[in-house]
Design an enzyme around this catalytic site. Structure first.
Site: not given
Ligand SMILES: *[C@@H]1O[C@H](CO)[C@@H](O)[C@H](O)[C@H]1NC(C)=O
Ligand SMILES: *[C@@H]1O[C@H](CO)[C@@H](O)[C@H](O)[C@H]1NC(C)=O
Ligand SMILES: *[C@@H]1O[C@H](CO)[C@@H](O)[C@H](O)[C@H]1NC(C)=O
Ligand SMILES: *[C@@H]1O[C@H](CO)[C@@H](O)[C@H](O)[C@H]1NC(C)=O
Ligand SMILES: *[C@@H]1O[C@H](CO)[C@@H](O)[C@H](O)[C@H]1NC(C)=O
Ligand SMILES: *[C@@H]1O[C@H](CO)[C@@H](O)[C@H](O)[C@H]1NC(C)=O
Ligand SMILES: *[C@@H]1O[C@H](CO)[C@@H](O)[C@H](O)[C@H]1NC(C)=O
Length: 744
Positions: A319-320
Site C-alpha cells: 500500500v502506497s
C-alpha cells in the site's frame, strides 16, 4: 474464593468481574527523535539520505490496559514513529522494564509497532541487512529509541486509572493505493471478488476515556498505508503521514498551544507601531544557557496530562500513500504495469503523492485524511469494549517450519533470502542497481557478485523458487547474521478487539487471509466468547523486523514485496498455521503454550562506523548562537516563508529530547513567549556544515511558513544547541535569537 482459582475458573471469574466494561487505562508518550545530523535514514536504503535537521519530532506513544482486579491481566502497546520495531530494541527494553517493574511487563504482554516512516535515523536493528546503508549500528539512534519506549511505558504505567474504552471502525478511501496491482491480480479471482478494492480501507480506532473526569485521554488507530510520502531524497527527520496525523490529532484535541491561537492584546497594535517596535529588536548574539533551557521553551507539554493520538501501521506491504499513481519521469506516462519501469529503467518510474511534486504537501494531505477519519470515528465512537484481557506470544524459527497445506501436502519455509525484485525497490523509492520488479533471473555478472558474497546452497535455491536468490541473507553469518531466523508472533486481546502483532509487512491480501483465519479459529474454538463482531487488527512491523509477507500467488510474480518475502513461497501459510495454534490456545484458555527458541541478542557483535562528533568551535570572533544570516526585516503575511541562519554546532552532542532546536517567539506584554517549535509542521530546523580552508563550520537554519492561525504581532526566532570543544571536554549549552519581525 481460592478454590475457584484452583479449579481453573479464572477466566470465568474475570469475565464477570470486568463485565461493566471497566478497565485500568494509562497512556504515555516520549520524544524519540534521535540524531538530527549525519545518520542514514531507515527505509529507502539510500546511502546519501542522511539526517540534516528536523521537520517535526518523532515520538513513542503507548497505552496500557489492565483488568481492575488484583493481579488482573494487562498489556502494553507502543507505537513508534520509526521505520519498524527492532529485536534488539525489544530485548533492551524488556531488560529495563524488568528492573523497573519485575515481571509485570514482559515479552508476552508488550507489543512495539513501527509506523514505518522512512524519515527517521537508522542503525538500530541488529541484523546486517538493515545496517548496511547506515554504516553499521548507530548507538545514538538505538538509545533514543529504547529510552523513548521505556519512558512512554513508564508514563502510561504512572497514569493508570479506571477508564472505559470504545471502538469504532470506518472506511478511508483516498489514503492508499496498491503499488503492486499486477501481483494482486495473481490472487484467485473468486477471492478478489469478495473485496471491493485491492487495498484495505478500514480504519479501526480505540478511544480511551477517564472514568472519574469523563474526559478522553487519547485514541489509537490502525490503518494500512506506507510511510513514504516523504521521498528518498528527504533529509529532515519526519514522522511522515502517520506522524503528521498524530500531530494534527493531538493539536485538534489539546490545542497546539494556547499562546499561538489567543490574542492577548484586545486591540492589536497598528502595523506601523509593530514595525517600529520590531525594528528596535536586535539579534541577541550567542549566550550560554542552562541544560534544560530548550525544554522550557517547548510549546507542547508532555508531562502525561496531554491527550495522545496515535496512528499505527497495519498490513501495509503493497500500500502506497502516493495515490496519484506511478509515472515515468521522462514521458509523464504511466509505467509498465508488470515491472514498474520505463522502457526497462526502474529508476524513471516514481509514484506521485496528492501534493505532487511537493512531498511536504503530500505528507500533510495523507496525514490530514487519516486525522479527519480518526476525528469522525472518535466523535462517533459508541461501542464500548468489555471482557477479558489476554495475550499469547511464541517465537518461531522461520528457517524450516513444516506447513501442512490443505489436502495434507507438507511443505517447508526456507532460510531467508532476497530476490532481484528487492534490489529494484518500489515506485515509492526505486533501487539503483538496474533490476526490475518481477525479475526472476539474474545475469552472469550479478551471479558472480552474489557467489563472491555467498553462493546459495542447492537446498536454498530449490526452496526459494520461483524466487531467484540474489542475496542469501539467511545463510550469511559474517561478520554476524544478515537476517533474522527467530521471529515472535503475538496475539493481544482486549475484549472483542484482537491485535495480531506481526514482525513485518503483510500485503493487503496476505493480511486478509491471516485476519480471517484467526477470526474463524477464535469463533470455532471460543465457546461463544468470540463472534462475528470480534474485531481483528493487524499491528504491522511489530517486535522485530523481517521485511515482507506476500501471498503464495503474489510470490509467483516476484515484485518487490514477493522478492522481499524472506522465507520462501510458503511464508504466509506458515504464519497462518502458527497464528491459528496461538489463537486456538487463547480461545480454549490454554495458558501453557511453549515459548519457542529465544531470539539472539547480537548487541556485543555490532559494528559501528558512524563516529560521534569530535568537537566544534566557531571561527574567531564568533559565538555559537550568533546570527549568521539574519531574518529579512519588515512585515510578513500568512503563507510567507521566513528564515534565519545561526552559527551552530553539531546537533548530536545533546539531542535535546523533549526540547527543541528551533523556536518562534512572540512579544506579549513586553515578554517573549514560545509559540512554535521544531515539533510544528510549519517550522523547519535545517542543519548543514560548510568546509573551507580554515575549518568546517556548522549552520542552523530555521524556516517558518507563517500558518493561517498565526496571530498578528512582533516575532523573532530562537535557536538552542550544545557543543563540546573536543570529544572529551564538557558539554556547553547555548542559545541565540534573531532580530524582530512582524506578521500582519
Ligand atoms: C530545569 O532545571 C531546573 C534546575 O534543575 C529545574 O528547576 C526546572 O524545573 C527545569 N525545567 C524544566 C522545564 O525541566
Ligand atoms: C502482465 O503479466 C501477465 C502475466 O504475468 C500478462 O498476462 C499480462 O498481459 C501482462 N500485462 C502487461 C500490461 O504487460
Ligand atoms: C533455526 O533453524 C535452523 C535449521 O534447523 C538452524 O540451523 C538454526 O541454527 C536455527 N536458528 C537459530 C537462531 O536458532
Ligand atoms: C457470521 O457471519 C456469517 C457470514 O456472514 C454468517 O453465516 C454467520 O451466521 C454469522 N454468525 C453469527 C454468530 O452471527
Ligand atoms: C495446551 O497446549 C499445549 C502445548 O501446545 C498442548 O500440549 C496441550 O495439549 C494443550 N492443552 C489443551 C487443554 O488444549
Ligand atoms: C532564506 O530567505 C531568503 C530570502 O530572505 C532566501 O533568499 C533564502 O534562499 C532562504 N534560505 C533558505 C535556506 O531557505
Ligand atoms: C504562554 O506564554 C507565557 C509567557 O508569556 C508562558 O508563561 C506560558 O507558559 C505559555 N504557555 C504555553 C502553553 O506555552
Amino acid at each position: 474464593m481460592y478454590w475457584l482459582w484452583k479449579l481453573g475458573l479464572t477466566s470465568l471469574f474475570c469475565l464477570i468481574f470486568v463485565a461493566d466494561g471497566e478497565y485500568l487505562i494509562g497512556l504515555g508518550s516520549y520524544d524519540m527523535t534521535g540524531p538530527a545530523a549525519d545518520v542514514n535514514m531507515m527505509g529507502y536504503a539510500n546511502m546519501e539520505q542522511v539526517t540534516a535537521g528536523i521537520h517535526f519530532r518523532l515520538r513513542a506513544r503507548a497505552f496500557i490496559v489492565a483488568e481492575t482486579q488484583q493481579g488482573g491481566a494487562r498489556f502494553a502497546f507502543v507505537n513508534l514513529d520509526a521505520g519498524m520495531a527492532s529485536q534488539l530494541v525489544t530485548i533492551k527494553l524488556l531488560q529495563r522494564l524488568k528492573l523497573r517493574y519485575g515481571d509485570l511487563y514482559n515479552e508476552h504482554n508488550v507489543a512495539i509497532s513501527g509506523t514505518h516512516t522512512h524519515a527517521g535515523p537508522g542503525g538500530y536493528l541488529q541484523y546486517v541487512t538493515y545496517s548496511v546503508t547506515s554504516l553499521g549500528f548507530v548507538p545514538q539512534s538505538f538509545e533514543a529509541l529504547v529510552t523513548a519506549v521505556e519512558l512512554s511505558i513508564a508514563q502510561a504505567h504512572d497514569n493508570l486509572k479506571p477508564g472505559s474504552i470504545f471502538i469504532n471502525t470506518g472506511d478511508l478511501e483516498n489514503a492508499g493505493i496498491n503499488r503492486s496491482p499486477s501481483a494482486y491480480l495473481f490472487n484467485p479471482p473468486e477471492e478478489r471478488a469478495r473485496y471491493p478494492r485491492d487495498v484495505d480501507t478500514l480504519m479501526t480506532l480505540l478511544k480511551f476515556v477517564d472514568k472519574n473526569s469523563g474526559n478522553s485521554v487519547g485514541a489509537f488507530t490502525w490503518f494500512a498505508t506506507h510511510g513514504t510520502s516523504m521521498s528518498r531524497d528527504n533529509k529532515l527527520i519526519s514522522g511522515d503521514n502517520k506522524g503528521a496525523a498524530a500531530r494534527f490529532f493531538e493539536d485538534w484535541f489539546g490545542g497546539s498551544n494556547i499562546n499561538a491561537s489567543t490574542t492577548i492584546n484586545k486591540r492589536p497594535n497598528s502595523l506601523s507601531k509593530m514595525l517600529k517596535k520590531a525594528s528596535k529588536i536586535k539579534a541577541t548574539g550567542g549566550q550560554e544557557c542552562p541544560k534544560n533551557a530548550s525544554q522550557s521553551s517547548k510549546v507542547r507539554n508532555y508531562d502525561g496530562s496531554r491527550f495522545i493520538g496515535a496512528f499505527c501501521q497495519s498490513n501495509v506491504g503493497d500500500v502506497s500513500p502516493n495515490v496519484l499513481g506511478a509515472f515515468c519521469l521522462d514521458s509523464g506516462k504511466p509505467c509498465d504495469f508488470n515491472h514498474s519501469s520505463c522502457h526497462g529503467n526502474d529508476q524513471l518510474c516514481v509514484g506521485r503523492g496528492p501534493g505532487y511534486p511537493d512531498e511536504i504537501l503530500s505528507t500533510k494531505i495523507i496525514g490530514e485524511r487519516q486525522f479527519q477519519k480518526a476525528v469522525d470515528l472518535f466523535t462517533s465512537a459508541e461501542e464500548e469494549i468489555t471482557g477479558k484481557i489476554d495475550y499469547r506470544l511464541v517465537y518461531l524459527n522461520f528457517t524450516n517450519i513444516e506447513v501442512i497445506l490443505e489436502g495434507n501436502q507438507v511443505v517447508k519455509t526456507c532460510p531467508a533470502a532476497l530476490g532481484p525484485g528487492f534490489a529494484a525497490g518500489t515506485t515509492d523509492g526505486p533501487g539503483v542497481f538496474g533490476f526490475q520488479q518481477g525479475d526472476t533471473e539474474i545475469n552472469e555478472f550479478w551471479k558472480k557478485v552474489r557467489d563472491a558474497i555467498k553462493e546459495p546452497s542447492q537446498y536454498q535455491v530449490d526452496c526459494q523458487k520461483p524466487k531467484t536468490v540474489l542475496l542469501d541473507t539467511g545463510e550469511m553469518f559474517w561478520p554476524y547474521a544478515w537476517a533474522p531466523a527467530i521471529l515472535p508472533i503475538q496475539i493481544l486481546r482486549l475484549g472483542k478487539l484482537v491485535i495480531l502483532s506481526v514482525p513485518g509487512e503483510f500485503t493487503t491480501m496476505a493480511g486478509r487471509r491471516l485476519r480471517e483465519a484467526i477470526k474463524e479459529t477464535l469463533i470455532s474454538n471460543g465457546n461463544g466468547e468470540f463472534g462475528n463482531d470480534t474485531h481483528i487488527v493487524i499491528a504491522g512491523l511489530s517486535n522485530t523486523y523481517s521485511q515482507y509477507i506476500a501471498t503464495f500467488e503474489e510470490y509467483k510474480q516476484q515484485r518487490y514485496e514477493a522478492a522481499s518475502t524472506l522465507y520462501g513461497p510458503h511464508t504466509l501459510s506458515a504464519y497462518v498455521q502458527e497464528f491459528k495454534k496461538l489463537a486456538q490456545a487463547m480461545a480454549r484458555g490454554n495458558k501453557t503454550v511453549g515459548k519457542g527458541p529465544s531470539p539472539p541478542d547480537l548487541s556485543s557483535v555490532q559494528i559501528s562506523f558512524v563516529l560521534d562528533p569530535s568537537g566544534d568551535s566557531p571561527p574567531p570572533g564568533v559565538k555559537f548562537g550568533d546570527v549568521n544570516q539574519d531574518v529579512k526585516s519588515g512585515s510578513f503575511k500568512k503563507g510567507d516563508r521566513i528564515n534565519v541562519t545561526f552559527w551552530s554546532a553539531n546537533p548530536r552532542y545533546d539531542l535535546l529530547a523533549e526540547g527543541t532546536f528551533a523556536v518562534v517567539e512572540i512579544l506579549r506584554g513586553g515578554k517573549w513567549a514560545p509559540v512554535y517549535d521544531d515539533d510544528d509542521f510549519c517550522l523547519y530546523f535545517m542543519w548543514n556544515q560548510k568546509f573551507d580552508a580554515s575549518g568546517s563550520y556548522g549552520f542552523a537554519t530555521i524556516e517558518w511558513e507563517v500558518p493561517e492561525e498565526a496571530s498578528p504581532g512582533v516575532y523573532r526566532f530562537r535557536h538552542y544547541g550544545s557543543f563540546k570543544k573536543t570529544r572529551d571536554s564538557p558539554i556547553h549549552y547555548f542559545t541565540g535569537a534573531s532580530s524582530g519581525f512582524t506578521v500582519s
